[in-house]
Design an enzyme around this catalytic site. Structure first.
Site, PDB file in Angstrom:
ATOM      1  N   SER A  55       0.982 -49.661  31.683  1.00 39.37           N
ATOM      2  CA  SER A  55       0.679 -48.375  32.305  1.00 39.37           C
ATOM      3  C   SER A  55       1.021 -48.355  33.787  1.00 39.37           C
ATOM      4  CB  SER A  55      -0.804 -48.024  32.114  1.00 39.37           C
ATOM      5  OG  SER A  55      -1.627 -49.022  32.694  1.00 39.37           O
TER       6      SER A  55
ATOM      7  N   ASN B 207     -12.924 -51.692  32.528  1.00 47.67           N
ATOM      8  CA  ASN B 207     -13.351 -50.381  32.048  1.00 47.67           C
ATOM      9  C   ASN B 207     -14.027 -49.560  33.151  1.00 47.67           C
ATOM     10  OD1 ASN B 207     -12.407 -51.283  29.626  1.00 47.67           O
ATOM     11  ND2 ASN B 207     -14.383 -51.339  28.578  1.00 47.67           N
TER      12      ASN B 207
ATOM     13  N   THR C  40      -2.527   0.337  33.847  1.00 46.66           N
ATOM     14  CA  THR C  40      -3.189  -0.216  32.664  1.00 46.66           C
ATOM     15  C   THR C  40      -2.177  -0.099  31.527  1.00 46.66           C
ATOM     16  OG1 THR C  40      -4.173   1.895  31.991  1.00 46.66           O
ATOM     17  CG2 THR C  40      -5.484   0.485  33.442  1.00 46.66           C
ATOM     18  N   HIS C  41      -2.159  -1.088  30.670  1.00 44.64           N
ATOM     19  CA  HIS C  41      -1.182  -1.119  29.569  1.00 44.64           C
ATOM     20  C   HIS C  41       0.261  -1.039  30.082  1.00 44.64           C
ATOM     21  CE1 HIS C  41      -4.580  -0.486  26.844  1.00 44.64           C
ATOM     22  NE2 HIS C  41      -4.951   0.488  27.671  1.00 44.64           N
TER      23      HIS C  41
ATOM     24  N   SER D 157      23.667 -15.581  40.396  1.00 44.24           N
ATOM     25  CA  SER D 157      24.244 -15.876  39.082  1.00 44.24           C
ATOM     26  C   SER D 157      25.586 -16.578  39.266  1.00 44.24           C
ATOM     27  CB  SER D 157      24.438 -14.582  38.294  1.00 44.24           C
ATOM     28  OG  SER D 157      25.281 -14.791  37.174  1.00 44.24           O
TER      29      SER D 157
ATOM     30  N   LYS E 201      24.002 -10.348  41.204  1.00 41.42           N
ATOM     31  CA  LYS E 201      22.634 -10.695  40.808  1.00 41.42           C
ATOM     32  C   LYS E 201      21.834 -11.343  41.936  1.00 41.42           C
ATOM     33  CE  LYS E 201      20.915 -10.402  37.380  1.00 41.42           C
ATOM     34  NZ  LYS E 201      20.940 -11.370  36.272  1.00 41.42           N
TER      35      LYS E 201
ATOM     36  N   GLU F 201       9.753 -16.972  38.057  1.00 43.75           N
ATOM     37  CA  GLU F 201      10.029 -17.291  36.654  1.00 43.75           C
ATOM     38  C   GLU F 201       9.689 -18.744  36.342  1.00 43.75           C
ATOM     39  OE1 GLU F 201      13.617 -14.063  35.835  1.00 43.75           O
ATOM     40  OE2 GLU F 201      14.112 -16.151  36.210  1.00 43.75           O
TER      41      GLU F 201
ATOM     42  N   TYR G  68     -15.526 -47.302  25.330  1.00 43.90           N
ATOM     43  CA  TYR G  68     -14.142 -47.247  25.808  1.00 43.90           C
ATOM     44  C   TYR G  68     -13.172 -47.532  24.670  1.00 43.90           C
ATOM     45  CZ  TYR G  68      -9.824 -48.077  28.268  1.00 43.90           C
ATOM     46  OH  TYR G  68      -8.515 -48.006  28.669  1.00 43.90           O
TER      47      TYR G  68
ATOM     48  N   GLN H 299      -6.181 -44.333  28.026  1.00 48.25           N
ATOM     49  CA  GLN H 299      -5.024 -44.521  28.909  1.00 48.25           C
ATOM     50  C   GLN H 299      -4.165 -43.265  28.954  1.00 48.25           C
ATOM     51  OE1 GLN H 299      -2.917 -48.408  29.168  1.00 48.25           O
ATOM     52  NE2 GLN H 299      -1.151 -47.287  28.376  1.00 48.25           N
TER      53      GLN H 299
END
Length: 457
Positions: free
Chosen positions: A22, A108, A153-154, A275, A281, A288, A315, A320
């Site tokens: 790890s 632990n 709304t909506h 673009s 663009k 995004e 444990y 892990q």
């Protein structure tokens, strides 16, 4: 040699070793591991379990390792995990005395303590970034308190609202996120060190000494629970998921409002991309990407919840699997908060377009119904009358502010000349002066309220 190798006749197979390791990701815990180890060694010396000289030698060695890692002269490599690395390096530097560090401690409770220390810092970082974003939103709210924009709304125009009221709405969301991280920090600030493997220790340790040195508020009261508790990881990820949900909503608004179809806001060129084929663009890649990364954080939450649901007390090595989701979610959320704080500070507003759009779509129809209701018409009847007026407007291709008094009175004699002012965009927004409302005064009060509450953190 592994810390646990004494029980085994043969070394671990190479593929098993690679599967178990790890260090590649838990190396991020090096500061927490060394800090907790210094506190543990100090406590062992205070309790007489180590001599004062042994404790001082161990602490000096650990602090030297810390300094070398921090300056970049000591690469973290070649061991199973960060805990083995630090102990191995300590023994290499100070000799056999270094092997006494692990007295009265298990890996632990060591792991559980390191992760809590790391998570505590992560919660602090999240809070700082949320405060910065809320502060940026409050600046935009103050700058735009005189502007009116459409409320939806909506995803349909509903009523005109104050632009500051819009930004205050997101500040409220992120302030709740900030409060959740503050509550989590307090809840997680419990020290598991001293729980050993799962049953506690027979050594005469003083856990309160270690607690004070590490800045924990209290000591865990049950060893099996302490070494296997990862609720704070799941809670951190839940909080991060809500942060990302709120960011994603703001991103969606930004994408819509900066499109040609809406045109209310403008993202500066420095925070936009183009673009490869379409020269015209200007793409909203940052919002995004933030919107897309939200699902990534959600996935980490589900992964940890699923990992936790079936492990028997106490444990298990499944635990892990708590670190990679935690670390990636932290990095993802922090980068998104940081970049969006910068972006929201640079947005520009198309004030006239927002104002004109706020009056479209019969957005002041509720004001017509309220006008009638305030003059004794039952609201349900007022609602029906207003519906007839809207239908008239649709049939005659008119807006509510364009109607004459005679056209209003043709539907109801209750209307007087002041209805012509009541249906204007500005009057509609300014008329809602209740707490949290869309009037300028209500929006200003909202800003002050948010600033007062933000100071608590």
């Amino acid at each position: 040699m592994k810390l646990w190798q004494g029980r085994f006749d043969a070394p671990e197979a190479a593929d098993a070793d690679a599967f178990n390791e790890s260090l590649s990701f838990d190396k991020k815990l090096w500061r927490a591991d060394i800090t907790a180890s210094v506190a543990h060694a100090t406590m062992l010396g205070t309790c007489g379990i180590l001599t004062e000289e042994e404790a001082d030698t161990i602490c000096a060695g650990l602090k030297g390792i810390y300094a070398d890692i921090e300056r970049g002269t000591l690469p973290i490599e070649g061991q199973e995990d960060i805990h083995s690395f630090v102990e191995g390096e300590l023994v290499a530097r100070i000799g056999q005395t270094g092997k006494k560090l692990h007295t009265a401690r298990s890996r632990n409770d060591q792991v559980a303590t390191d992760l809590r220390l790391y998570a505590r810092d992560a919660a602090d970082s999240a809070m700082a970034l949320l405060k910065a974003l809320i502060s940026a939103l409050l600046v935009r709210a103050k700058e735009s308190v005189k502007y009116v924009m459409p409320g939806f709304t909506h995803l349909r125009k509903a009523q005109p609202i104050n632009c500051a009221q819009y930004f205050n709405a997101y500040s409220e969301m992120f302030l709740r996120d900030l409060d959740r991280y503050a509550a989590l920090r307090k809840r997680m600030n419990v020290m598991p060190l001293g729980s050993a493997a799962l049953a506690g220790t027979s050594w005469p340790i003083d856990r309160d000494v270690t607690r004070r040195l590490l800045g924990f508020d209290s000591i865990s009261q049950n060893a099996p629970d302490a070494v296997s508790d990862r609720d704070f990881v799941a809670e951190y990820l839940f909080n991060a998921s809500l942060v990302m949900a709120h960011l994603s909503r703001l991103c969606e608004d930004t994408i819509l409002y900066t499109s040609d179809e809406f045109g209310y806001w403008e993202i500066p060129d420095a925070y936009s991309t183009g673009s490869s084929i379409m020269p015209q663009k200007k793409n909203p890649d940052i919002p995004e990407l933030v919107r897309g990364k939200t699902g990534r954080v959600y996935g980490h939450l589900m992964g940890v919840l699923t990992m936790l649901k079936g492990i028997p007390l106490a444990y298990d090595k499944d635990l892990q699997e708590d670190k990679e989701p935690f670390f990636d979610a932290q990095t993802t959320m922090e980068s998104c908060l940081s970049i969006y704080t910068a972006l929201v500070s640079k947005l520009t507003f198309n004030v006239n377009k927002m104002y004109d759009a706020a009056g479209e779509g019969y957005a002041t129809a509720t004001d017509v119904a309220d006008y009638l209701a305030k003059r004794g018409v039952p609201f349900r009847d007022a609602h029906a009358v207003t519906g007839k007026i809207v239908r008239y407007c649709i049939e005659h291709q008119k807006t509510l502010p364009a109607l004459t008094l005679e056209e209003f009175r043709a539907v109801s004699p209750v209307f007087e000349a002041d209805i012509l002012q009541a249906v204007t965009t500005r009057a509609s927004a300014e008329g809602r002066n209740s707490v949290g409302g869309s009037s300028t005064e209500a929006a200003k009060a909202g800003i002050l309220s948010l600033k007062r509450r933000l100071k608590q953190y």
